[in-house]
Design a protein around this motif. Structure first.
Motif, PDB file in Angstrom:
ATOM      1  N   ASP A 238       0.862  -1.180   0.000  1.00 45.26           N
ATOM      2  CA  ASP A 238       0.000   0.000   0.000  1.00 45.26           C
ATOM      3  C   ASP A 238       0.903   1.236   0.000  1.00 45.26           C
ATOM      4  N   CYS A 239       1.132   1.787  -1.185  1.00 42.77           N
ATOM      5  CA  CYS A 239       2.120   2.861  -1.326  1.00 42.77           C
ATOM      6  C   CYS A 239       1.554   4.043  -2.103  1.00 42.77           C
ATOM      7  N   GLY A 240       0.228   4.202  -2.074  1.00 35.19           N
ATOM      8  CA  GLY A 240      -0.407   5.257  -2.845  1.00 35.19           C
ATOM      9  C   GLY A 240       0.070   6.650  -2.504  1.00 35.19           C
ATOM     10  N   ASP A 241       0.531   6.863  -1.276  1.00 32.77           N
ATOM     11  CA  ASP A 241       1.016   8.182  -0.894  1.00 32.77           C
ATOM     12  C   ASP A 241       2.271   8.575  -1.662  1.00 32.77           C
ATOM     13  N   TYR A 242       2.884   7.615  -2.345  1.00 29.59           N
ATOM     14  CA  TYR A 242       4.141   7.878  -3.060  1.00 29.59           C
ATOM     15  C   TYR A 242       3.965   7.809  -4.580  1.00 29.59           C
ATOM     16  N   PHE A 243       2.719   7.841  -5.058  1.00 30.11           N
ATOM     17  CA  PHE A 243       2.500   7.830  -6.501  1.00 30.11           C
ATOM     18  C   PHE A 243       3.023   9.106  -7.155  1.00 30.11           C
ATOM     19  N   GLU A 244       2.927  10.246  -6.460  1.00 27.04           N
ATOM     20  CA  GLU A 244       3.481  11.481  -7.035  1.00 27.04           C
ATOM     21  C   GLU A 244       4.996  11.390  -7.171  1.00 27.04           C
ATOM     22  N   ALA A 245       5.671  10.777  -6.177  1.00 25.00           N
ATOM     23  CA  ALA A 245       7.125  10.604  -6.282  1.00 25.00           C
ATOM     24  C   ALA A 245       7.465   9.701  -7.451  1.00 25.00           C
ATOM     25  N   ARG A 246       6.696   8.631  -7.620  1.00 24.62           N
ATOM     26  CA  ARG A 246       6.906   7.743  -8.767  1.00 24.62           C
ATOM     27  C   ARG A 246       6.767   8.516 -10.075  1.00 24.62           C
ATOM     28  N   ASP A 247       5.715   9.321 -10.198  1.00 20.86           N
ATOM     29  CA  ASP A 247       5.507  10.068 -11.441  1.00 20.86           C
ATOM     30  C   ASP A 247       6.614  11.086 -11.668  1.00 20.86           C
ATOM     31  N   ASP A 248       7.055  11.745 -10.602  1.00 20.89           N
ATOM     32  CA  ASP A 248       8.154  12.709 -10.746  1.00 20.89           C
ATOM     33  C   ASP A 248       9.445  12.005 -11.161  1.00 20.89           C
ATOM     34  N   ALA A 249       9.677  10.799 -10.630  1.00 23.75           N
ATOM     35  CA  ALA A 249      10.866  10.043 -11.028  1.00 23.75           C
ATOM     36  C   ALA A 249      10.783   9.647 -12.492  1.00 23.75           C
ATOM     37  N   LEU A 250       9.601   9.252 -12.940  1.00 25.55           N
ATOM     38  CA  LEU A 250       9.424   8.933 -14.354  1.00 25.55           C
ATOM     39  C   LEU A 250       9.719  10.146 -15.228  1.00 25.55           C
ATOM     40  N   ARG A 251       9.195  11.293 -14.838  1.00 23.85           N
ATOM     41  CA  ARG A 251       9.429  12.504 -15.631  1.00 23.85           C
ATOM     42  C   ARG A 251      10.904  12.887 -15.666  1.00 23.85           C
ATOM     43  N   ALA A 252      11.654  12.475 -14.657  1.00 28.11           N
ATOM     44  CA  ALA A 252      13.095  12.764 -14.656  1.00 28.11           C
ATOM     45  C   ALA A 252      13.805  12.077 -15.820  1.00 28.11           C
ATOM     46  N   GLN A 256      13.121   9.288 -22.259  1.00 27.04           N
ATOM     47  CA  GLN A 256      12.392   8.041 -22.405  1.00 27.04           C
ATOM     48  C   GLN A 256      10.898   8.142 -22.128  1.00 27.04           C
ATOM     49  N   VAL A 257      10.471   9.187 -21.460  1.00 28.99           N
ATOM     50  CA  VAL A 257       9.091   9.261 -20.972  1.00 28.99           C
ATOM     51  C   VAL A 257       8.442  10.566 -21.432  1.00 28.99           C
ATOM     52  N   ASP A 258       7.345  10.432 -22.155  1.00 31.04           N
ATOM     53  CA  ASP A 258       6.550  11.579 -22.580  1.00 31.04           C
ATOM     54  C   ASP A 258       5.651  11.988 -21.413  1.00 31.04           C
ATOM     55  N   PRO A 259       5.809  13.204 -20.877  1.00 29.23           N
ATOM     56  CA  PRO A 259       4.995  13.606 -19.728  1.00 29.23           C
ATOM     57  C   PRO A 259       3.505  13.685 -20.041  1.00 29.23           C
ATOM     58  N   LEU A 260       3.152  13.593 -21.310  1.00 31.73           N
ATOM     59  CA  LEU A 260       1.739  13.579 -21.709  1.00 31.73           C
ATOM     60  C   LEU A 260       1.287  12.182 -22.107  1.00 31.73           C
ATOM     61  N   GLY A 261       2.094  11.177 -21.810  1.00 27.74           N
ATOM     62  CA  GLY A 261       1.857   9.845 -22.343  1.00 27.74           C
ATOM     63  C   GLY A 261       1.129   8.897 -21.419  1.00 27.74           C
ATOM     64  N   PHE A 262       1.233   7.638 -21.795  1.00 27.21           N
ATOM     65  CA  PHE A 262       0.509   6.509 -21.212  1.00 27.21           C
ATOM     66  C   PHE A 262       0.629   6.434 -19.692  1.00 27.21           C
ATOM     67  N   PHE A 263       1.828   6.637 -19.170  1.00 23.61           N
ATOM     68  CA  PHE A 263       2.064   6.441 -17.739  1.00 23.61           C
ATOM     69  C   PHE A 263       1.272   7.423 -16.875  1.00 23.61           C
ATOM     70  N   PHE A 264       0.847   8.538 -17.461  1.00 19.70           N
ATOM     71  CA  PHE A 264       0.204   9.582 -16.669  1.00 19.70           C
ATOM     72  C   PHE A 264      -1.276   9.734 -17.015  1.00 19.70           C
ATOM     73  N   ALA A 265      -1.853   8.685 -17.602  1.00 19.27           N
ATOM     74  CA  ALA A 265      -3.251   8.749 -18.030  1.00 19.27           C
ATOM     75  C   ALA A 265      -4.216   8.830 -16.850  1.00 19.27           C
ATOM     76  N   VAL A 266      -3.818   8.284 -15.711  1.00 14.30           N
ATOM     77  CA  VAL A 266      -4.681   8.249 -14.538  1.00 14.30           C
ATOM     78  C   VAL A 266      -4.022   9.071 -13.438  1.00 14.30           C
ATOM     79  N   SER A 267      -4.738   9.999 -12.875  1.00  9.77           N
ATOM     80  CA  SER A 267      -4.165  10.853 -11.832  1.00  9.77           C
ATOM     81  C   SER A 267      -3.817  10.024 -10.603  1.00  9.77           C
ATOM     82  N   PRO A 268      -2.829  10.475  -9.817  1.00  9.85           N
ATOM     83  CA  PRO A 268      -2.528   9.759  -8.575  1.00  9.85           C
ATOM     84  C   PRO A 268      -3.741   9.620  -7.666  1.00  9.85           C
TER      85      PRO A 268
END
Length: 301
Positions: A238-252, A256-268
């Motif tokens: 149960d790590c939902g409180d860290y979904f924003e950190a995961r998304d920020d790490a992806l954007r880093a 390799q990662v489009d900030p408008l792409g698949f990984f960010f289709a669903v809000s934290p």
């Protein structure tokens, strides 16, 4: 290594990944949560990512990745590790690239996926003996999806888990250390994608997961679509409180990662309501395990 001896050590988690960016798309919120709780978390990155193409349109004209993709990805990896609060080590192999075509072309000579297993696993065995993790995270036999480097990352993780505690193997690679638990990441869990898909539909939003879910129903999924899972989920973190950190790490990982792409289709926020977990399969345990689990260190605390 006995359970009591393992318990005397600080909690340590080692995640084995094929390329820089894989750690941010698979298990990142789990790692950030444990790191924030005081666990020593280390990412082992098998390859330099040098053969990754630019996936973010905003980066296409930047000179650095065109001139030196491995260097650009090293900087990105450092930024992502800082976001997640984890440490990271490079194992020193060259990206194999993802072969495309029919027939598939041969992999580049000297690349990670072509290494003999003992040569490919030796740096990881040394790292396991040095870092002494109780828990190792890796991919399943299919690599999560069938990229040759992901499959090899799976193979070296299993080899290191099995061999690092054996003094007769990898002699000269440090003092033996036997990790206690080996997990496979289930980032591509169909149950998770199904839950996110329905959450989007219920909110009246377009889902990017419909095609992926349809492919899972086919008997012969190809390409990047993972095959039906062969391991059931045993452990949900149960790590939902860290979904924003995961998304920020992806954007880093900007190349390799489009900030408008698949990984960010669903809000934290929506993910926390629909599926606030990251999923794993416990594959081997040298300590008693009661399933299902809510903690990768169950049996070790």
């Amino acid at each position: 290594m006995t359970a009591s001896a393992s318990q005397s050590k600080p909690l340590r988690l080692l995640a084995v990944h094929a390329h820089p960016d894989d750690e941010s798309s698979k298990g990142a919120a789990t790692m950030a949560m444990y790191a924030a709780a005081g666990v020593d978390v280390l990412v082992a990155t098998c390859t330099d990512g040098s053969r990754g193409g630019i996936q973010n349109p905003a980066v296409e004209n930047e000179p650095h990745p065109k001139r030196d993709m491995a260097g650009a990805r090293r900087l990105e990896m450092n930024n992502a590790a800082q976001v997640l609060g984890v440490r990271q080590r490079w194992l020193g192999f060259v990206d194999s690239g993802l072969p495309e075509g029919d027939p598939l072309p041969p992999l580049p000579p000297g690349s990670f996926a072509l290494q003999p297993l003992e040569r490919a696993a030796a740096p990881l065995v040394r790292l396991v003996r040095e870092f002494q993790p109780q828990v190792i995270l890796s991919y399943d036999e299919n690599g999560g999806y069938p990229h040759p480097d992901h499959i090899m990352a799976h193979r070296v993780a299993v080899e290191a888990f099995e061999a690092a505690g054996d003094p007769g193997r990898y002699v000269g690679a440090g003092e033996p250390w036997a990790p206690s638990k080996l997990y496979y990441d289930r980032a591509f869990s169909p149950d998770r994608f199904r839950a996110l898909h329905f959450a989007l539909e219920e909110a009246g939003l377009q889902s990017p997961y419909a095609e992926r879910l349809a492919a899972w129903l086919e008997t012969d999924a190809e390409g990047h679509t993972p095959p039906p899972p062969t391991h059931e989920t045993t452990t949900q973190i149960d790590c939902g409180d860290y979904f924003e950190a995961r998304d920020d790490a992806l954007r880093a990982h900007r190349t390799q990662v489009d900030p408008l792409g698949f990984f960010f289709a669903v809000s934290p926020e929506m993910q926390r309501r629909a599926w606030p977990w990251e999923d794993y399969s416990l594959i081997q345990s040298r300590v008693p395990a009661e399933l299902p689990e809510k903690d990768l260190f169950a049996g070790l605390r």
